[in-house]
Each structure stands twice: as C-alpha cells, then as structure tokens.
Design a protein around this motif. Structure first.
Motif, PDB file in Angstrom:
ATOM      1  N   GLY A  20      -1.490  16.780 -10.036  1.00 29.12           N
ATOM      2  CA  GLY A  20      -1.488  16.629  -8.748  1.00 29.12           C
ATOM      3  C   GLY A  20      -0.472  16.639  -8.040  1.00 29.12           C
ATOM      4  N   GLU A  21      -0.492  16.717  -6.449  1.00 29.55           N
ATOM      5  CA  GLU A  21       0.435  16.589  -5.575  1.00 29.55           C
ATOM      6  C   GLU A  21       0.917  15.114  -5.380  1.00 29.55           C
ATOM      7  N   LEU A  22       1.901  14.611  -5.455  1.00 28.07           N
ATOM      8  CA  LEU A  22       2.258  13.183  -5.486  1.00 28.07           C
ATOM      9  C   LEU A  22       2.760  13.166  -4.108  1.00 28.07           C
ATOM     10  N   THR A  23       2.245  11.877  -3.267  1.00 32.47           N
ATOM     11  CA  THR A  23       2.798  11.514  -2.143  1.00 32.47           C
ATOM     12  C   THR A  23       3.077  10.041  -1.913  1.00 32.47           C
ATOM     13  N   VAL A  24       4.281   9.999  -1.396  1.00 29.48           N
ATOM     14  CA  VAL A  24       4.826   8.368  -1.406  1.00 29.48           C
ATOM     15  C   VAL A  24       4.126   7.971  -0.216  1.00 29.48           C
ATOM     16  N   GLU A  25       3.433   6.727  -0.347  1.00 30.35           N
ATOM     17  CA  GLU A  25       2.965   6.039   0.862  1.00 30.35           C
ATOM     18  C   GLU A  25       3.839   4.892   1.238  1.00 30.35           C
ATOM     19  N   GLY A  26       4.397   4.143   0.242  1.00 32.86           N
ATOM     20  CA  GLY A  26       5.095   3.044   0.571  1.00 32.86           C
ATOM     21  C   GLY A  26       5.672   2.362  -0.851  1.00 32.86           C
ATOM     22  N   ARG A  27       6.385   1.101  -0.587  1.00 33.25           N
ATOM     23  CA  ARG A  27       6.974   0.853  -1.729  1.00 33.25           C
ATOM     24  C   ARG A  27       6.436  -0.729  -2.064  1.00 33.25           C
ATOM     25  N   LEU A  28       6.598  -0.963  -3.287  1.00 30.32           N
ATOM     26  CA  LEU A  28       6.191  -2.511  -3.399  1.00 30.32           C
ATOM     27  C   LEU A  28       7.241  -3.361  -3.692  1.00 30.32           C
ATOM     28  N   THR A  29       7.587  -4.043  -2.714  1.00 28.18           N
ATOM     29  CA  THR A  29       8.682  -4.706  -2.705  1.00 28.18           C
ATOM     30  C   THR A  29       9.084  -5.774  -3.462  1.00 28.18           C
ATOM     31  N   ASP A  30       7.753  -6.340  -4.109  1.00 25.18           N
ATOM     32  CA  ASP A  30       8.038  -7.490  -5.009  1.00 25.18           C
ATOM     33  C   ASP A  30       8.638  -7.057  -6.533  1.00 25.18           C
ATOM     34  N   ALA A  31       8.471  -6.006  -6.679  1.00 20.83           N
ATOM     35  CA  ALA A  31       8.944  -5.475  -7.921  1.00 20.83           C
ATOM     36  C   ALA A  31      10.309  -5.325  -8.273  1.00 20.83           C
ATOM     37  N   THR A  35       9.123   0.679  -7.413  1.00 17.67           N
ATOM     38  CA  THR A  35       7.969   1.012  -7.758  1.00 17.67           C
ATOM     39  C   THR A  35       7.190   1.422  -6.245  1.00 17.67           C
ATOM     40  N   LEU A  36       6.689   2.621  -6.226  1.00 18.46           N
ATOM     41  CA  LEU A  36       6.138   3.229  -5.069  1.00 18.46           C
ATOM     42  C   LEU A  36       4.587   3.319  -5.337  1.00 18.46           C
ATOM     43  N   TYR A  37       3.957   2.980  -4.055  1.00 19.55           N
ATOM     44  CA  TYR A  37       2.504   3.222  -3.993  1.00 19.55           C
ATOM     45  C   TYR A  37       2.292   4.701  -3.351  1.00 19.55           C
ATOM     46  N   CYS A  38       1.533   5.371  -4.214  1.00 20.79           N
ATOM     47  CA  CYS A  38       1.421   7.026  -3.953  1.00 20.79           C
ATOM     48  C   CYS A  38      -0.023   7.212  -4.032  1.00 20.79           C
ATOM     49  N   THR A  39      -0.435   8.440  -3.331  1.00 21.85           N
ATOM     50  CA  THR A  39      -1.658   9.004  -3.558  1.00 21.85           C
ATOM     51  C   THR A  39      -1.308  10.548  -4.305  1.00 21.85           C
ATOM     52  N   VAL A  40      -2.337  10.728  -5.155  1.00 21.68           N
ATOM     53  CA  VAL A  40      -2.035  12.037  -5.931  1.00 21.68           C
ATOM     54  C   VAL A  40      -3.412  12.766  -5.644  1.00 21.68           C
ATOM     55  N   SER A  41      -3.129  14.181  -5.304  1.00 15.58           N
ATOM     56  CA  SER A  41      -4.343  14.884  -5.097  1.00 15.58           C
ATOM     57  C   SER A  41      -4.209  16.451  -5.556  1.00 15.58           C
ATOM     58  N   GLY A  42      -5.331  16.824  -5.902  1.00 13.54           N
ATOM     59  CA  GLY A  42      -5.341  18.308  -6.454  1.00 13.54           C
ATOM     60  C   GLY A  42      -6.846  18.793  -6.889  1.00 13.54           C
ATOM     61  N   GLY A  43      -7.220  19.807  -6.584  1.00 15.97           N
ATOM     62  CA  GLY A  43      -8.743  20.258  -7.422  1.00 15.97           C
ATOM     63  C   GLY A  43      -9.709  19.494  -6.592  1.00 15.97           C
ATOM     64  N   ARG A  93       6.000  12.142 -15.479  1.00 22.59           N
ATOM     65  CA  ARG A  93       6.219  13.520 -14.940  1.00 22.59           C
ATOM     66  C   ARG A  93       7.221  13.589 -13.827  1.00 22.59           C
ATOM     67  N   ASP A  94       7.275  14.676 -13.571  1.00 25.01           N
ATOM     68  CA  ASP A  94       8.506  14.768 -12.125  1.00 25.01           C
ATOM     69  C   ASP A  94       7.718  14.157 -10.956  1.00 25.01           C
ATOM     70  N   GLY A  95       8.360  13.805 -10.001  1.00 25.51           N
ATOM     71  CA  GLY A  95       8.038  13.447  -8.825  1.00 25.51           C
ATOM     72  C   GLY A  95       9.026  13.481  -7.670  1.00 25.51           C
ATOM     73  N   PRO A  96       8.758  12.998  -6.276  1.00 28.21           N
ATOM     74  CA  PRO A  96       9.740  12.963  -5.389  1.00 28.21           C
ATOM     75  C   PRO A  96      11.137  12.570  -5.621  1.00 28.21           C
TER      76      PRO A  96
END
Length: 247
Positions: A20-31, A35-43, A93-96
């Motif tokens: 799926g296509e990985l889109t970064v929505e934000g960062r979990l700053t406590d980690a 660590t990035l919060y993302c959505t993944v979409s496809g099909g 996998r590969d990502g942004p």
C-alpha cells in the motif's frame, strides 16, 4: 486461532502493509526512536499503521546498528508461528524516509488500568506474553508496551531490542517466575520448535533474514530450554531484570 486486524484478516493486512501507499500523518514524540503514525492504502483498503525507519534508529551499545526494525518483524513472525497474535502484523519495507518497519496500528482500551493489568496473575493473554518474551529474549517489556483492546485481546508493541544472543530478559512480567508453564503453552512451544527446525517455514525464513545465525540458534535453544524445564524463567543475576523506567 483466526485473527483480524482493523477488520482485515492477517494475510490481507500483511499484503496492504507491504504494497500500500504509505502516508505520514504525524510523529509519536514519546518514542526514543523515530516513530511515525501513518495511513496505508491500496486496493480500496485503508488502515492506520506505525512506521519506524531504520534511519531514525538511535545507536545502542548492545545491538548492531540498523537492526531494530528487522527484529520487530522477527517478533511478529514468532508471534504468528505460536498462534498467539501478540504482535500486530508487521513488515519490512521501503517508505518515505527509507527502509523500516511498518506495523498495523492497534487502538488500546483507554479504560484499562495498565499498571493493574501488568500485575495480574490470572490474565491468560498476559501469561502468554511472558512466555513469548522469554522466547524472543525481550529486553524492554514495559507497562506502556501492553495494548489491551476493547474486545479483550492483549497485544504488545516495541520489540526492537529483542533476540540478543545472550540472556537479557528485562520485563515487568515476573509474577510467574519458577511456576510451571501451562500445558497449552508447552504444546504451542512444541509446534514452534518444529517450525523453527523446518527450512523454508515462514518463521525460519524471517529469522534468517533479520537475525544473525548465532541469534537464530539462540531462539531455538531458548525454546528447547523452556520445553525441557517446563517453568517460567528466572531473572538473570547479572542483568537488570526490570526495564527503566518500567512504564
């Protein structure tokens, strides 16, 4: 046990995470590592996930640099082989921001007191997690790494500092030390051992891909020792037994 994650069967979840296509929505700053919060979409499918790029891993003195993401994938492979579904679907996998670990997001139940949960001696999922941590030699099982869901299942996260060759078990789940392992856990460990010994099995393949040969051997040996002694392990006198901070 059949599992679904965000309404997706495990195989479909893994396929979405891999392709799926990985889109970064934000960062979990406590980690401690990126660590990035993302959505993944496809099909026509879409899911929330966590993305930990290798480039964002902080170097550690006791783990080879750039290996934490792979260890998270190896932890999923062991969890899946046991049939306990402790670790949400996880891929490499590969990502942004380059290659890394991508794991399906789990919404925890905010109504659960995690401190009280970590001390529970009757929770079967928590006890399985203690055995799982002994198998993967988890050196960082904190209270905050427990993810109980509203449907009663217990997941765990953050397994990057696992699979060391030497015994480094550090956990908040010592309440069963020295007690006999449940018969059901022993049966599942027998099945895991057989899969680890089978060339080409999913778990053997993933461990060979992400761990060194001595680390892979150490996994098999830990499973053999658990089956032989049939008890929950004790803390090492030469290593801090509880992560700090424990939460």
């Amino acid at each position: 046990m059949t599992a679904s994650f965000q309404g997706l069967p495990t195989t479909d979840a893994l396929d979405l995470l891999r392709t799926g296509e990985l889109t970064v929505e934000g960062r979990l700053t406590d980690a401690s590592n990126t660590t990035l919060y993302c959505t993944v979409s496809g099909g026509g499918r879409r899911a929330a996930c966590v993305y930990k790029p290798v480039a964002g891993e902080r170097p550690l003195w006791d783990f080879p640099e750039g290996t934490l993401a792979g260890r998270e994938v190896a932890a999923f492979a062991v969890s899946d082989a046991l049939g306990w579904h402790i670790v949400p679907p996880t891929v490499h996998r590969d990502g942004p921001f380059g290659e890394g670990m991508v794991q399906l997001w789990v919404d925890g139940d905010p109504g659960v007191d995690l401190v009280a949960l970590a001390r529970d001696v009757r929770h079967p999922g928590l006890r399985r997690m203690a055995v799982f941590d002994a198998v993967i030699n988890n050196s960082d099982r904190k209270i905050g790494h427990l993810l109980p869901t509203r449907d009663g299942h217990l997941y765990g996260c953050d397994h990057g500092v696992s699979f060391a060759e030497v015994y480094k078990l550090r956990t908040v789940l010592w309440q069963w030390q020295g007690e006999p392992l449940p018969d059901a856990a022993l049966a599942d460990l027998d099945a895991l051992h057989a899969r680890l010994q089978t060339a080409g099995s999913a778990v053997a393949t993933e461990l060979a891909r992400h761990l060194t040969r001595p680390e892979g051997y150490a996994v098999r040996r830990r499973v053999e020792l658990l089956r032989e002694h049939r008890i929950h392990p004790y803390p090492s006198p030469e290593w801090p037994s509880v992560p700090w901070p424990p939460v």
